[in-house]
Design a protein around this motif. Structure first.
Motif, mmCIF file in Angstrom:
data_model
loop_
_atom_site.group_PDB
_atom_site.id
_atom_site.type_symbol
_atom_site.label_atom_id
_atom_site.label_comp_id
_atom_site.label_asym_id
_atom_site.label_seq_id
_atom_site.Cartn_x
_atom_site.Cartn_y
_atom_site.Cartn_z
ATOM 1 N N MET A 48 0.819 -1.148 -0.200
ATOM 2 C CA MET A 48 0.097 -0.089 0.047
ATOM 3 C C MET A 48 0.920 1.295 0.130
ATOM 4 S SD MET A 48 -3.259 -0.638 2.387
ATOM 5 C CE MET A 48 -2.566 -0.147 3.712
ATOM 6 N N LYS A 49 0.330 2.385 -0.556
ATOM 7 C CA LYS A 49 1.017 3.466 -0.499
ATOM 8 C C LYS A 49 0.837 4.256 0.643
ATOM 9 C CE LYS A 49 0.341 4.747 -5.376
ATOM 10 N NZ LYS A 49 -0.326 5.756 -6.075
ATOM 11 N N LYS A 50 1.979 4.807 1.300
ATOM 12 C CA LYS A 50 1.922 5.567 2.259
ATOM 13 C C LYS A 50 1.497 6.884 2.391
ATOM 14 C CE LYS A 50 6.411 3.249 4.130
ATOM 15 N NZ LYS A 50 5.576 2.472 5.170
ATOM 16 N N ASP A 51 0.705 7.476 3.578
ATOM 17 C CA ASP A 51 0.422 8.729 3.819
ATOM 18 C C ASP A 51 -0.655 9.075 2.733
ATOM 19 O OD1 ASP A 51 2.262 9.099 5.775
ATOM 20 O OD2 ASP A 51 3.809 9.641 4.163
ATOM 21 N N ILE A 52 -1.542 8.105 2.300
ATOM 22 C CA ILE A 52 -2.609 8.394 1.584
ATOM 23 C C ILE A 52 -3.892 7.835 2.177
ATOM 24 C CG2 ILE A 52 -1.552 8.117 -0.560
ATOM 25 C CD1 ILE A 52 -3.261 5.388 -1.437
ATOM 26 N N HIS A 53 -4.020 7.248 3.376
ATOM 27 C CA HIS A 53 -5.052 6.673 3.868
ATOM 28 C C HIS A 53 -5.460 7.877 5.093
ATOM 29 C CE1 HIS A 53 -5.137 3.145 1.577
ATOM 30 N NE2 HIS A 53 -3.909 3.208 1.868
ATOM 31 N N PRO A 54 -6.785 7.971 5.441
ATOM 32 C CA PRO A 54 -7.205 8.948 6.594
ATOM 33 C C PRO A 54 -6.835 8.147 7.836
ATOM 34 C CG PRO A 54 -9.125 7.711 5.501
ATOM 35 C CD PRO A 54 -8.079 7.623 4.772
ATOM 36 N N GLU A 55 -6.637 8.965 8.881
ATOM 37 C CA GLU A 55 -6.458 8.429 10.368
ATOM 38 C C GLU A 55 -7.404 7.706 10.853
ATOM 39 O OE1 GLU A 55 -5.723 10.069 14.672
ATOM 40 O OE2 GLU A 55 -5.330 11.462 13.050
ATOM 41 N N TYR A 56 -7.362 6.256 11.397
ATOM 42 C CA TYR A 56 -8.494 5.608 11.891
ATOM 43 C C TYR A 56 -8.430 5.584 13.596
ATOM 44 C CZ TYR A 56 -11.371 1.460 11.847
ATOM 45 O OH TYR A 56 -12.495 0.546 11.939
ATOM 46 N N HIS A 57 -9.435 6.325 14.299
ATOM 47 C CA HIS A 57 -9.221 6.300 15.545
ATOM 48 C C HIS A 57 -10.636 6.127 16.211
ATOM 49 C CE1 HIS A 57 -10.324 9.955 13.281
ATOM 50 N NE2 HIS A 57 -11.214 9.866 13.981
ATOM 51 N N THR A 58 -10.793 6.185 17.584
ATOM 52 C CA THR A 58 -11.741 5.863 18.394
ATOM 53 C C THR A 58 -12.795 7.085 18.543
ATOM 54 O OG1 THR A 58 -10.571 4.267 19.641
ATOM 55 C CG2 THR A 58 -12.524 4.927 20.522
ATOM 56 N N ILE A 59 -13.958 7.042 18.424
ATOM 57 C CA ILE A 59 -14.954 8.093 18.493
ATOM 58 C C ILE A 59 -16.186 7.514 19.230
ATOM 59 C CG2 ILE A 59 -14.385 9.455 16.391
ATOM 60 C CD1 ILE A 59 -16.949 8.088 15.188
ATOM 61 N N ASP A 60 -16.836 8.453 19.758
ATOM 62 C CA ASP A 60 -18.097 8.133 20.479
ATOM 63 C C ASP A 60 -19.341 8.205 19.796
ATOM 64 O OD1 ASP A 60 -16.758 7.707 22.935
ATOM 65 O OD2 ASP A 60 -16.994 9.637 23.538
ATOM 66 N N VAL A 61 -20.247 7.407 19.597
ATOM 67 C CA VAL A 61 -21.547 7.524 18.916
ATOM 68 C C VAL A 61 -22.605 7.494 19.772
ATOM 69 C CG1 VAL A 61 -22.898 6.255 16.815
ATOM 70 C CG2 VAL A 61 -20.294 6.209 16.708
ATOM 71 N N LYS A 62 -23.410 8.448 19.454
ATOM 72 C CA LYS A 62 -24.535 8.726 20.361
ATOM 73 C C LYS A 62 -25.856 8.501 19.761
ATOM 74 C CE LYS A 62 -27.023 12.101 23.587
ATOM 75 N NZ LYS A 62 -26.918 13.374 23.773
ATOM 76 N N MET A 63 -26.520 7.322 20.184
ATOM 77 C CA MET A 63 -27.643 6.767 19.647
ATOM 78 C C MET A 63 -28.722 7.746 19.879
ATOM 79 S SD MET A 63 -26.262 4.131 18.330
ATOM 80 C CE MET A 63 -26.769 2.300 18.190
ATOM 81 N N THR A 64 -29.888 7.596 19.146
ATOM 82 C CA THR A 64 -31.159 8.252 19.327
ATOM 83 C C THR A 64 -31.689 8.338 20.646
ATOM 84 O OG1 THR A 64 -32.407 6.563 18.357
ATOM 85 C CG2 THR A 64 -31.766 8.355 16.774
ATOM 86 N N ASP A 65 -31.439 6.922 21.416
ATOM 87 C CA ASP A 65 -32.003 6.926 22.780
ATOM 88 C C ASP A 65 -31.021 7.376 23.738
ATOM 89 O OD1 ASP A 65 -30.093 5.011 22.776
ATOM 90 O OD2 ASP A 65 -31.427 3.430 23.268
#
Length: 73
Positions: A1-18
């Motif tokens: 794979m080419k270096k430095d072409i992919h976005p950063e993959y990290h942890t986020i919080d996902v708030k559901m409708t409830d």
């Protein structure tokens, strides 16, 4: 794979409708950001069998119904 072409993959919080919050890994935003969902599997008719109604927060549904009211929607 080419270096430095992919976005950063990290942890986020996902708030559901409830209001529940789950952590996921994503390319959305930055580390620790919160993604608030308008529709999720607990509220969407495709997963719930169509017994719930979607909230029309922007008036889109009512505008659609008014525009096409003569067609029987």
């Amino acid at each position: 794979m080419k270096k430095d072409i992919h976005p950063e993959y990290h942890t986020i919080d996902v708030k559901m409708t409830d209001g529940t919050v789950i952590q996921m890994r994503s390319t959305y935003g930055a580390e620790g950001d919160t993604l608030t969902l308008d529709i999720d599997p607990t509220a969407h008719p495709a997963w719930t069998g169509g017994n719930t109604k979607l909230m029309d927060t922007g008036g889109r549904v009512s505008r659609f119904q008014k525009k096409y009211e003569g067609l029987g929607f």
